[in-house]
Design a protein around this motif. Structure first.
Motif, PDB file in Angstrom:
ATOM      1  N   SER A 131      -5.487 -20.725   1.114  1.00  0.00           N
ATOM      2  CA  SER A 131      -5.848 -19.459   1.756  1.00  0.00           C
ATOM      3  C   SER A 131      -4.835 -19.087   2.845  1.00  0.00           C
ATOM      4  CB  SER A 131      -7.238 -19.556   2.378  1.00  0.00           C
ATOM      5  OG  SER A 131      -8.213 -19.830   1.392  1.00  0.00           O
ATOM      6  N   SER A 132      -4.584 -17.796   2.961  1.00  0.00           N
ATOM      7  CA  SER A 132      -3.651 -17.304   3.972  1.00  0.00           C
ATOM      8  C   SER A 132      -4.354 -17.170   5.321  1.00  0.00           C
ATOM      9  CB  SER A 132      -3.100 -15.943   3.550  1.00  0.00           C
ATOM     10  OG  SER A 132      -4.148 -14.973   3.558  1.00  0.00           O
ATOM     11  N   LEU A 133      -3.567 -16.907   6.369  1.00  0.00           N
ATOM     12  CA  LEU A 133      -4.136 -16.699   7.697  1.00  0.00           C
ATOM     13  C   LEU A 133      -5.045 -15.475   7.711  1.00  0.00           C
ATOM     14  CD1 LEU A 133      -1.035 -17.398   9.979  1.00  0.00           C
ATOM     15  CD2 LEU A 133      -2.943 -18.917   9.491  1.00  0.00           C
ATOM     16  N   GLU A 134      -4.668 -14.463   6.951  1.00  0.00           N
ATOM     17  CA  GLU A 134      -5.488 -13.255   6.868  1.00  0.00           C
ATOM     18  C   GLU A 134      -6.818 -13.562   6.173  1.00  0.00           C
ATOM     19  OE1 GLU A 134      -6.443  -9.522   7.907  1.00  0.00           O
ATOM     20  OE2 GLU A 134      -4.586 -10.580   8.440  1.00  0.00           O
ATOM     21  N   ASP A 135      -6.761 -14.404   5.158  1.00  0.00           N
ATOM     22  CA  ASP A 135      -7.989 -14.834   4.479  1.00  0.00           C
ATOM     23  C   ASP A 135      -8.925 -15.543   5.458  1.00  0.00           C
ATOM     24  OD1 ASP A 135      -7.103 -13.856   2.048  1.00  0.00           O
ATOM     25  OD2 ASP A 135      -6.215 -15.770   1.440  1.00  0.00           O
ATOM     26  N   VAL A 136      -8.344 -16.375   6.306  1.00  0.00           N
ATOM     27  CA  VAL A 136      -9.128 -17.125   7.295  1.00  0.00           C
ATOM     28  C   VAL A 136      -9.842 -16.172   8.249  1.00  0.00           C
ATOM     29  CG1 VAL A 136      -8.970 -18.694   9.272  1.00  0.00           C
ATOM     30  CG2 VAL A 136      -7.693 -19.193   7.177  1.00  0.00           C
ATOM     31  N   LYS A 137      -9.115 -15.184   8.744  1.00  0.00           N
ATOM     32  CA  LYS A 137      -9.693 -14.231   9.696  1.00  0.00           C
ATOM     33  C   LYS A 137     -10.824 -13.418   9.064  1.00  0.00           C
ATOM     34  CE  LYS A 137      -5.374 -13.719  12.286  1.00  0.00           C
ATOM     35  NZ  LYS A 137      -4.261 -12.802  12.648  1.00  0.00           N
ATOM     36  N   LYS A 138     -10.586 -12.938   7.828  1.00  0.00           N
ATOM     37  CA  LYS A 138     -11.605 -12.139   7.147  1.00  0.00           C
ATOM     38  C   LYS A 138     -12.862 -12.949   6.863  1.00  0.00           C
ATOM     39  CE  LYS A 138      -8.597  -8.761   4.853  1.00  0.00           C
ATOM     40  NZ  LYS A 138      -8.117  -8.237   3.538  1.00  0.00           N
ATOM     41  N   GLN A 139     -12.660 -14.177   6.377  1.00  0.00           N
ATOM     42  CA  GLN A 139     -13.803 -15.009   6.041  1.00  0.00           C
ATOM     43  C   GLN A 139     -14.597 -15.408   7.285  1.00  0.00           C
ATOM     44  OE1 GLN A 139     -15.073 -15.402   3.291  1.00  0.00           O
ATOM     45  NE2 GLN A 139     -15.950 -17.427   2.929  1.00  0.00           N
ATOM     46  N   TYR A 140     -13.884 -15.663   8.357  1.00  0.00           N
ATOM     47  CA  TYR A 140     -14.573 -16.009   9.608  1.00  0.00           C
ATOM     48  C   TYR A 140     -15.448 -14.838  10.063  1.00  0.00           C
ATOM     49  CZ  TYR A 140     -15.488 -16.493  14.555  1.00  0.00           C
ATOM     50  OH  TYR A 140     -16.125 -16.523  15.772  1.00  0.00           O
ATOM     51  N   ARG A 141     -14.883 -13.655  10.011  1.00  0.00           N
ATOM     52  CA  ARG A 141     -15.637 -12.481  10.452  1.00  0.00           C
ATOM     53  C   ARG A 141     -16.880 -12.288   9.578  1.00  0.00           C
ATOM     54  NH1 ARG A 141     -16.008  -6.931   9.973  1.00  0.00           N
ATOM     55  NH2 ARG A 141     -16.384  -5.877  11.960  1.00  0.00           N
ATOM     56  N   LYS A 142     -16.711 -12.467   8.291  1.00  0.00           N
ATOM     57  CA  LYS A 142     -17.823 -12.299   7.358  1.00  0.00           C
ATOM     58  C   LYS A 142     -18.943 -13.301   7.618  1.00  0.00           C
ATOM     59  CE  LYS A 142     -18.791 -12.704   2.393  1.00  0.00           C
ATOM     60  NZ  LYS A 142     -18.183 -12.938   1.056  1.00  0.00           N
ATOM     61  N   LEU A 143     -18.584 -14.594   7.741  1.00  0.00           N
ATOM     62  CA  LEU A 143     -19.602 -15.632   7.917  1.00  0.00           C
ATOM     63  C   LEU A 143     -20.189 -15.641   9.328  1.00  0.00           C
ATOM     64  CD1 LEU A 143     -18.002 -18.615   5.957  1.00  0.00           C
ATOM     65  CD2 LEU A 143     -19.651 -16.909   5.163  1.00  0.00           C
ATOM     66  N   SER A 144     -19.375 -15.301  10.311  1.00  0.00           N
ATOM     67  CA  SER A 144     -19.880 -15.298  11.690  1.00  0.00           C
ATOM     68  C   SER A 144     -20.936 -14.213  11.891  1.00  0.00           C
ATOM     69  CB  SER A 144     -18.731 -15.099  12.683  1.00  0.00           C
ATOM     70  OG  SER A 144     -18.106 -13.838  12.493  1.00  0.00           O
ATOM     71  N   LYS A 151     -14.702 -22.910  15.630  1.00  0.00           N
ATOM     72  CA  LYS A 151     -13.763 -24.034  15.746  1.00  0.00           C
ATOM     73  C   LYS A 151     -12.899 -24.154  14.506  1.00  0.00           C
ATOM     74  CE  LYS A 151     -13.507 -28.980  16.691  1.00  0.00           C
ATOM     75  NZ  LYS A 151     -14.288 -30.222  16.936  1.00  0.00           N
ATOM     76  N   ALA A 152     -13.489 -23.945  13.333  1.00  0.00           N
ATOM     77  CA  ALA A 152     -12.742 -24.019  12.078  1.00  0.00           C
ATOM     78  C   ALA A 152     -11.640 -22.962  12.045  1.00  0.00           C
ATOM     79  CB  ALA A 152     -13.691 -23.840  10.894  1.00  0.00           C
ATOM     80  N   GLN A 153     -11.969 -21.737  12.450  1.00  0.00           N
ATOM     81  CA  GLN A 153     -10.962 -20.679  12.484  1.00  0.00           C
ATOM     82  C   GLN A 153      -9.842 -21.023  13.472  1.00  0.00           C
ATOM     83  OE1 GLN A 153     -10.789 -15.866  13.017  1.00  0.00           O
ATOM     84  NE2 GLN A 153     -11.655 -17.040  14.691  1.00  0.00           N
ATOM     85  N   GLN A 154     -10.230 -21.553  14.624  1.00  0.00           N
ATOM     86  CA  GLN A 154      -9.235 -21.915  15.643  1.00  0.00           C
ATOM     87  C   GLN A 154      -8.250 -22.953  15.105  1.00  0.00           C
ATOM     88  OE1 GLN A 154     -10.968 -23.647  19.133  1.00  0.00           O
ATOM     89  NE2 GLN A 154      -9.066 -23.641  20.292  1.00  0.00           N
ATOM     90  N   LEU A 155      -8.765 -23.946  14.391  1.00  0.00           N
ATOM     91  CA  LEU A 155      -7.904 -24.986  13.838  1.00  0.00           C
ATOM     92  C   LEU A 155      -6.942 -24.428  12.793  1.00  0.00           C
ATOM     93  CD1 LEU A 155     -10.458 -27.923  13.407  1.00  0.00           C
ATOM     94  CD2 LEU A 155      -8.562 -27.813  15.033  1.00  0.00           C
ATOM     95  N   LEU A 156      -7.442 -23.556  11.941  1.00  0.00           N
ATOM     96  CA  LEU A 156      -6.604 -23.025  10.868  1.00  0.00           C
ATOM     97  C   LEU A 156      -5.609 -21.978  11.347  1.00  0.00           C
ATOM     98  CD1 LEU A 156      -9.172 -22.805   7.939  1.00  0.00           C
ATOM     99  CD2 LEU A 156      -7.403 -24.516   8.335  1.00  0.00           C
ATOM    100  N   LEU A 157      -5.861 -21.386  12.483  1.00  0.00           N
ATOM    101  CA  LEU A 157      -4.897 -20.432  13.053  1.00  0.00           C
ATOM    102  C   LEU A 157      -3.861 -21.127  13.928  1.00  0.00           C
ATOM    103  CD1 LEU A 157      -7.161 -17.368  13.990  1.00  0.00           C
ATOM    104  CD2 LEU A 157      -5.782 -17.734  11.924  1.00  0.00           C
ATOM    105  N   ASP A 158      -4.140 -22.377  14.281  1.00  0.00           N
ATOM    106  CA  ASP A 158      -3.182 -23.186  15.042  1.00  0.00           C
ATOM    107  C   ASP A 158      -2.174 -23.782  14.045  1.00  0.00           C
ATOM    108  OD1 ASP A 158      -2.122 -25.820  16.124  1.00  0.00           O
ATOM    109  OD2 ASP A 158      -3.115 -25.050  17.905  1.00  0.00           O
ATOM    110  N   GLN A 159      -0.907 -23.430  14.188  1.00  0.00           N
ATOM    111  CA  GLN A 159       0.101 -23.819  13.205  1.00  0.00           C
ATOM    112  C   GLN A 159       0.221 -25.332  13.066  1.00  0.00           C
ATOM    113  OE1 GLN A 159       1.725 -21.491  11.253  1.00  0.00           O
ATOM    114  NE2 GLN A 159       2.253 -23.312  10.072  1.00  0.00           N
ATOM    115  N   GLU A 160       0.192 -26.046  14.174  1.00  0.00           N
ATOM    116  CA  GLU A 160       0.330 -27.504  14.139  1.00  0.00           C
ATOM    117  C   GLU A 160      -0.860 -28.151  13.421  1.00  0.00           C
ATOM    118  OE1 GLU A 160       0.949 -31.280  17.231  1.00  0.00           O
ATOM    119  OE2 GLU A 160       1.099 -29.213  17.937  1.00  0.00           O
TER     120      GLU A 160
END
Length: 247
Positions: A49-62, A84-93
């Motif tokens: 999943s892309s970073l954009e996918d992560v943001k969209k899915q987080y918004r939907k489930l939240s 927390k899951a979104q934060q981890l996946l948006l953190d590049q490291e």
């Protein structure tokens, strides 16, 4: 473009306004049952999943499990887990670390697959004929995705256990060094106190010795007495170096 985004947001909000409490509760339970070390699992997303996918899915489930919308007693906990899951996946490291474990899992599964193909001649021939398409198709299958998810879980668990053991050793070593430091400080403290006490009673000891010497002479206990195994030794030494140097 802006109007389309607003319309989409409105439709999404209207949709979740109609979602039943049962569906919200089920999503809370799903989130809380996820494997704790896999943020993709919390967001119910594939590993590519892309970073954009992560943001969209987080918004939907939240929106689905938001404590203001969901009456489940653990909605707040589920909402926090998503954040927390979104934060981890948006953190590049953090994302790179997780994906490196995913790649390790894929490699293990491929090696296992090759061993199986050596035993299965028909599958091996089909794989050669399809020029890799057979394997690509297999890796898109639900069975492969299930195995990949389990293998990633296994590897992440192993890595976390190693990290905790290392942290435990570091903590133990830090504790040992701290204890040694405290013991050394206490030793030097006792030594200083002993030296101060010894120095504080110096005059008293010198005075006591002088009194002893005087009383000895009055009583006839001369250091030059024939009973003294070293006649005149102490009195000679005292006279030579003085009381102050002797004490």
């Amino acid at each position: 473009m802006g109007d389309a985004s607003i319309d989409e947001d409105l439709l999404l909000k209207n949709f979740y306004a109609e979602v039943s409490e049962v569906e919200r509760d089920n999503e809370v339970l799903r989130i809380l049952s996820c494997f704790k070390l896999n943020p993709f699992d919390f967001l119910n997303l594939p590993f590519d999943s892309s970073l954009e996918d992560v943001k969209k899915q987080y918004r939907k489930l939240s929106l689905l499990v938001h404590p203001d919308k969901c009456k489940h007693p653990q909605a707040k906990e589920a909402f926090g887990a998503l954040a927390k899951a979104q934060q981890l996946l948006l953190d590049q490291e953090e994302r790179d670390y997780i994906l490196s474990q995913v790649n390790a899992a894929k490699e293990e599964l491929r090696m296992k697959r090759k061993k199986q193909l050596r035993k299965d001649t028909a599958s091996k021939i089909k794989s050669l004929v399809d020029e890799g398409k057979y394997e690509q198709q297999y890796e898109r299958s639900e069975e492969y995705q299930r195995q990949l998810k389990l293998k990633v879980q296994e590897i992440l668990t192993q890595q976390e256990w190693r990290r905790r053991k290392m942290q435990m050793r570091i903590s133990e070593e830090e504790g040992r060094l701290k204890k040694d430091e405290e013991e050394t400080k206490e030793m030097w403290k006792r030594k200083r106190e002993h030296e101060e006490q010894w120095e504080g009673t110096r005059e008293q000891r010198v005075s006591s010795w002088r009194d002893f010497m005087k009383s000895g002479k009055k009583l006839g206990h001369c250091w030059d007495s024939p009973l003294d195994p070293f006649p005149g030794f102490i009195s000679t030494m005292v006279g030579s170096i003085g009381w102050n140097k002797l004490y």
